[in-house]
Design a protein around this motif. Structure first.
Motif, PDB file in Angstrom:
ATOM      1  N   SER A 114      29.598  26.076  54.202  1.00 36.54           N
ATOM      2  CA  SER A 114      30.538  27.115  53.802  1.00 36.54           C
ATOM      3  C   SER A 114      29.839  28.420  53.447  1.00 36.54           C
ATOM      4  O   SER A 114      30.458  29.472  53.441  1.00 36.54           O
ATOM      5  N   LEU A 115      28.545  28.386  53.147  1.00 35.77           N
ATOM      6  CA  LEU A 115      27.820  29.592  52.759  1.00 35.77           C
ATOM      7  C   LEU A 115      27.044  30.214  53.911  1.00 35.77           C
ATOM      8  O   LEU A 115      26.942  31.422  54.005  1.00 35.77           O
ATOM      9  N   GLY A 116      26.449  29.413  54.744  1.00 38.25           N
ATOM     10  CA  GLY A 116      25.677  29.922  55.857  1.00 38.25           C
ATOM     11  C   GLY A 116      24.240  30.251  55.485  1.00 38.25           C
ATOM     12  O   GLY A 116      23.830  30.145  54.326  1.00 38.25           O
ATOM     13  N   SER A 117      23.459  30.658  56.467  1.00 39.22           N
ATOM     14  CA  SER A 117      22.037  30.918  56.257  1.00 39.22           C
ATOM     15  C   SER A 117      21.793  32.151  55.401  1.00 39.22           C
ATOM     16  O   SER A 117      20.744  32.269  54.768  1.00 39.22           O
ATOM     17  N   ALA A 118      22.741  33.072  55.357  1.00 40.61           N
ATOM     18  CA  ALA A 118      22.578  34.274  54.530  1.00 40.61           C
ATOM     19  C   ALA A 118      22.437  33.910  53.057  1.00 40.61           C
ATOM     20  O   ALA A 118      21.783  34.624  52.296  1.00 40.61           O
ATOM     21  N   ALA A 119      23.013  32.775  52.661  1.00 41.35           N
ATOM     22  CA  ALA A 119      22.932  32.346  51.264  1.00 41.35           C
ATOM     23  C   ALA A 119      21.491  32.065  50.866  1.00 41.35           C
ATOM     24  O   ALA A 119      21.026  32.526  49.821  1.00 41.35           O
ATOM     25  N   LEU A 120      20.772  31.321  51.691  1.00 35.32           N
ATOM     26  CA  LEU A 120      19.380  31.019  51.373  1.00 35.32           C
ATOM     27  C   LEU A 120      18.510  32.261  51.436  1.00 35.32           C
ATOM     28  O   LEU A 120      17.617  32.441  50.607  1.00 35.32           O
ATOM     29  N   GLU A 121      18.760  33.122  52.400  1.00 38.61           N
ATOM     30  CA  GLU A 121      18.001  34.366  52.498  1.00 38.61           C
ATOM     31  C   GLU A 121      18.221  35.222  51.258  1.00 38.61           C
ATOM     32  O   GLU A 121      17.282  35.802  50.713  1.00 38.61           O
ATOM     33  N   THR A 122      19.471  35.287  50.805  1.00 36.55           N
ATOM     34  CA  THR A 122      19.805  36.073  49.622  1.00 36.55           C
ATOM     35  C   THR A 122      19.165  35.476  48.381  1.00 36.55           C
ATOM     36  O   THR A 122      18.563  36.190  47.572  1.00 36.55           O
ATOM     37  N   LEU A 123      19.282  34.178  48.232  1.00 36.51           N
ATOM     38  CA  LEU A 123      18.705  33.507  47.076  1.00 36.51           C
ATOM     39  C   LEU A 123      17.190  33.680  47.040  1.00 36.51           C
ATOM     40  O   LEU A 123      16.608  33.952  45.985  1.00 36.51           O
ATOM     41  N   ASP A 124      16.552  33.575  48.189  1.00 42.74           N
ATOM     42  CA  ASP A 124      15.109  33.742  48.255  1.00 42.74           C
ATOM     43  C   ASP A 124      14.706  35.178  47.921  1.00 42.74           C
ATOM     44  O   ASP A 124      13.751  35.402  47.175  1.00 42.74           O
ATOM     45  N   ALA A 125      15.437  36.150  48.447  1.00 43.47           N
ATOM     46  CA  ALA A 125      15.133  37.559  48.157  1.00 43.47           C
ATOM     47  C   ALA A 125      15.334  37.865  46.675  1.00 43.47           C
ATOM     48  O   ALA A 125      14.530  38.575  46.062  1.00 43.47           O
ATOM     49  N   TYR A 126      16.373  37.309  46.091  1.00 42.80           N
ATOM     50  CA  TYR A 126      16.642  37.520  44.662  1.00 42.80           C
ATOM     51  C   TYR A 126      15.558  36.859  43.814  1.00 42.80           C
ATOM     52  O   TYR A 126      15.050  37.443  42.861  1.00 42.80           O
ATOM     53  N   ARG A 127      15.166  35.653  44.186  1.00 37.81           N
ATOM     54  CA  ARG A 127      14.113  34.942  43.459  1.00 37.81           C
ATOM     55  C   ARG A 127      12.787  35.696  43.559  1.00 37.81           C
ATOM     56  O   ARG A 127      12.067  35.850  42.583  1.00 37.81           O
ATOM     57  N   THR A 128      12.486  36.190  44.736  1.00 37.52           N
ATOM     58  CA  THR A 128      11.236  36.905  44.963  1.00 37.52           C
ATOM     59  C   THR A 128      11.189  38.232  44.220  1.00 37.52           C
ATOM     60  O   THR A 128      10.188  38.569  43.608  1.00 37.52           O
ATOM     61  N   SER A 129      12.291  38.958  44.257  1.00 33.95           N
ATOM     62  CA  SER A 129      12.310  40.310  43.691  1.00 33.95           C
ATOM     63  C   SER A 129      12.693  40.341  42.215  1.00 33.95           C
ATOM     64  O   SER A 129      12.279  41.241  41.494  1.00 33.95           O
ATOM     65  N   GLY A 130      13.520  39.390  41.786  1.00 37.02           N
ATOM     66  CA  GLY A 130      13.972  39.375  40.398  1.00 37.02           C
ATOM     67  C   GLY A 130      15.054  40.391  40.089  1.00 37.02           C
ATOM     68  O   GLY A 130      15.398  40.600  38.932  1.00 37.02           O
ATOM     69  N   SER A 131      15.594  41.011  41.118  1.00 31.62           N
ATOM     70  CA  SER A 131      16.597  42.058  40.918  1.00 31.62           C
ATOM     71  C   SER A 131      17.583  42.064  42.079  1.00 31.62           C
ATOM     72  O   SER A 131      17.181  41.925  43.244  1.00 31.62           O
ATOM     73  N   ARG A 132      18.864  42.240  41.761  1.00 26.73           N
ATOM     74  CA  ARG A 132      19.874  42.313  42.822  1.00 26.73           C
ATOM     75  C   ARG A 132      19.647  43.525  43.707  1.00 26.73           C
ATOM     76  O   ARG A 132      19.766  43.447  44.923  1.00 26.73           O
ATOM     77  N   ARG A 133      19.316  44.652  43.098  1.00 24.62           N
ATOM     78  CA  ARG A 133      19.104  45.875  43.890  1.00 24.62           C
ATOM     79  C   ARG A 133      17.869  45.764  44.780  1.00 24.62           C
ATOM     80  O   ARG A 133      17.882  46.185  45.940  1.00 24.62           O
ATOM     81  N   ARG A 134      16.789  45.205  44.258  1.00 28.63           N
ATOM     82  CA  ARG A 134      15.587  45.037  45.078  1.00 28.63           C
ATOM     83  C   ARG A 134      15.820  44.000  46.173  1.00 28.63           C
ATOM     84  O   ARG A 134      15.338  44.155  47.297  1.00 28.63           O
ATOM     85  N   ALA A 135      16.578  42.956  45.855  1.00 24.21           N
ATOM     86  CA  ALA A 135      16.924  41.969  46.881  1.00 24.21           C
ATOM     87  C   ALA A 135      17.742  42.631  47.986  1.00 24.21           C
ATOM     88  O   ALA A 135      17.523  42.371  49.170  1.00 24.21           O
ATOM     89  N   ALA A 136      18.665  43.483  47.600  1.00 20.73           N
ATOM     90  CA  ALA A 136      19.478  44.198  48.585  1.00 20.73           C
ATOM     91  C   ALA A 136      18.605  45.062  49.489  1.00 20.73           C
ATOM     92  O   ALA A 136      18.818  45.116  50.705  1.00 20.73           O
ATOM     93  N   ASP A 137      17.609  45.727  48.899  1.00 22.22           N
ATOM     94  CA  ASP A 137      16.688  46.522  49.712  1.00 22.22           C
ATOM     95  C   ASP A 137      15.933  45.653  50.704  1.00 22.22           C
ATOM     96  O   ASP A 137      15.780  46.022  51.864  1.00 22.22           O
ATOM     97  N   LEU A 138      15.473  44.485  50.253  1.00 24.53           N
ATOM     98  CA  LEU A 138      14.750  43.572  51.137  1.00 24.53           C
ATOM     99  C   LEU A 138      15.622  43.072  52.282  1.00 24.53           C
ATOM    100  O   LEU A 138      15.149  42.880  53.397  1.00 24.53           O
TER     101      LEU A 138
END
Length: 64
Positions: free
Chosen positions: A6-30
């Motif tokens: 129901s979430l798709g692959s974008a969910a894992l990419e988003t979670l990984d970017a958020y975990r890596t960056s520690g910020s929603r805005r930085r994850a969005a940039d990535l």
């Protein structure tokens, strides 16, 4: 690890970017998306994780 269908692959990419960056805005940039998209995806991930079914055969300690 696979994302729930129901979430798709974008969910894992988003979670990984958020975990890596520690910020929603930085994850969005990535991810090259708007920060509100990251916020929405994280909410969907959280909802999917809290809606997990009980595993079959699970017995709580102290249950008869």
């Amino acid at each position: 690890m696979r994302a729930p269908a129901s979430l798709g692959s974008a969910a894992l990419e988003t979670l990984d970017a958020y975990r890596t960056s520690g910020s929603r805005r930085r994850a969005a940039d990535l991810l090259h998306v708007h920060h509100s998209s990251v916020a929405r995806r994280l909410e969907q991930i959280g909802g999917a994780l809290t809606d997990l079914p009980e595993p079959a055969g699970l017995v709580r300690a102290g249950s008869p």
